[in-house]
Design a protein around this motif. Structure first.
Motif, PDB file in Angstrom:
ATOM      1  N   LYS A 225       0.838  -1.204   0.000  1.00 45.16           N
ATOM      2  CA  LYS A 225       0.000   0.000   0.000  1.00 45.16           C
ATOM      3  C   LYS A 225       0.871   1.252   0.000  1.00 45.16           C
ATOM      4  O   LYS A 225       0.524   2.258  -0.646  1.00 45.16           O
ATOM      5  N   ASP A 226       1.994   1.204   0.677  1.00 48.51           N
ATOM      6  CA  ASP A 226       2.926   2.326   0.665  1.00 48.51           C
ATOM      7  C   ASP A 226       3.475   2.558  -0.742  1.00 48.51           C
ATOM      8  O   ASP A 226       3.636   3.696  -1.176  1.00 48.51           O
ATOM      9  N   ARG A 227       3.761   1.459  -1.447  1.00 52.07           N
ATOM     10  CA  ARG A 227       4.238   1.589  -2.835  1.00 52.07           C
ATOM     11  C   ARG A 227       3.159   2.224  -3.704  1.00 52.07           C
ATOM     12  O   ARG A 227       3.453   3.068  -4.556  1.00 52.07           O
ATOM     13  N   VAL A 228       1.906   1.835  -3.504  1.00 55.02           N
ATOM     14  CA  VAL A 228       0.796   2.437  -4.255  1.00 55.02           C
ATOM     15  C   VAL A 228       0.749   3.936  -3.995  1.00 55.02           C
ATOM     16  O   VAL A 228       0.603   4.736  -4.928  1.00 55.02           O
ATOM     17  N   TYR A 229       0.903   4.333  -2.745  1.00 54.45           N
ATOM     18  CA  TYR A 229       0.931   5.753  -2.422  1.00 54.45           C
ATOM     19  C   TYR A 229       2.076   6.444  -3.163  1.00 54.45           C
ATOM     20  O   TYR A 229       1.906   7.525  -3.738  1.00 54.45           O
ATOM     21  N   GLY A 230       3.241   5.806  -3.167  1.00 53.45           N
ATOM     22  CA  GLY A 230       4.383   6.372  -3.882  1.00 53.45           C
ATOM     23  C   GLY A 230       4.110   6.524  -5.373  1.00 53.45           C
ATOM     24  O   GLY A 230       4.413   7.559  -5.972  1.00 53.45           O
ATOM     25  N   ILE A 231       3.519   5.496  -5.973  1.00 52.88           N
ATOM     26  CA  ILE A 231       3.225   5.534  -7.412  1.00 52.88           C
ATOM     27  C   ILE A 231       2.244   6.650  -7.737  1.00 52.88           C
ATOM     28  O   ILE A 231       2.414   7.390  -8.708  1.00 52.88           O
ATOM     29  N   THR A 232       1.217   6.774  -6.924  1.00 58.36           N
ATOM     30  CA  THR A 232       0.128   7.697  -7.250  1.00 58.36           C
ATOM     31  C   THR A 232       0.332   9.119  -6.746  1.00 58.36           C
ATOM     32  O   THR A 232      -0.246  10.050  -7.302  1.00 58.36           O
ATOM     33  N   GLU A 233       1.159   9.281  -5.711  1.00 58.65           N
ATOM     34  CA  GLU A 233       1.245  10.602  -5.082  1.00 58.65           C
ATOM     35  C   GLU A 233       2.624  11.252  -5.088  1.00 58.65           C
ATOM     36  O   GLU A 233       2.711  12.467  -5.004  1.00 58.65           O
ATOM     37  N   THR A 234       3.713  10.472  -5.127  1.00 54.03           N
ATOM     38  CA  THR A 234       5.014  11.099  -4.903  1.00 54.03           C
ATOM     39  C   THR A 234       6.051  10.859  -5.989  1.00 54.03           C
ATOM     40  O   THR A 234       6.956  11.670  -6.138  1.00 54.03           O
ATOM     41  N   ILE A 235       5.979   9.763  -6.707  1.00 54.35           N
ATOM     42  CA  ILE A 235       7.024   9.463  -7.694  1.00 54.35           C
ATOM     43  C   ILE A 235       6.726  10.204  -8.994  1.00 54.35           C
ATOM     44  O   ILE A 235       5.640  10.077  -9.557  1.00 54.35           O
TER      45      ILE A 235
END
Length: 157
Positions: free
Chosen positions: A65-75
């Motif tokens: 879920k943290d990776r999903v956040y990274g993909i959608t919000e920060t990367i």
């Protein structure tokens, strides 16, 4: 040996997995895994030698879920589409609600203004368990054949 209904569910798991990652439906991606799970993307050389170094390695659904956040919000990255071609699973072992499989895959990448390219090719080495709601990945190790990857891996394989 798997009964027909379990094998059908196994094929559906792989088909749905590919559809979710190809459609960039990232909020659904962690739901394919148990709460305590392993997800790795690892070069073949390291896997074959028993070396632990992986390009990406997550150890729980929370990390996914943290990776999903990274993909959608920060990367920040150039947008691209993925298309998975997944082979027929080879059943390595099936016993007491656990299924171990190996499955060949190829991922093609298309940037909006470029021709498609082969992005990543290898095999999934998976452990699948029956959980509430159906079959789930307890472990997914994506062993890619090349020692090199183009630029970076942003999205799950």
């Amino acid at each position: 040996m798997l009964d027909f209904e379990t094998y059908r569910q196994l094929l559906a798991l792989y088909a749905e997995y590919a559809a979710v990652v190809d459609d960039n439906d990232w909020d659904k991606w962690p739901d394919f895994f148990t709460d305590e799970c392993t997800y790795k993307i690892q070069p073949r050389e390291n896997f074959d030698r028993g070396l632990p170094l992986a390009t990406l390695a997550f150890e729980s659904k929370g990390m996914l879920k943290d990776r999903v956040y990274g993909i959608t919000e920060t990367i920040f990255h150039d947008p691209y589409y993925q298309r998975h071609v997944i082979g027929v699973p080879r059943i390595v072992r099936a016993e007491a609600g656990r299924i171990e499989t190996e499955v060949n895959y190829a991922v093609f990448r298309t940037k909006p203004d470029e021709l498609p390219t082969v992005f990543n090719v290898g095999r999934y080495i998976d452990t699948i368990v029956r959980a509430p709601g159906g079959l789930k990945f307890e472990s997914k190790v994506c062993v890619f054949d090349s020692e090199m990857i183009e630029n970076s891996i942003i999205y799950p394989i």
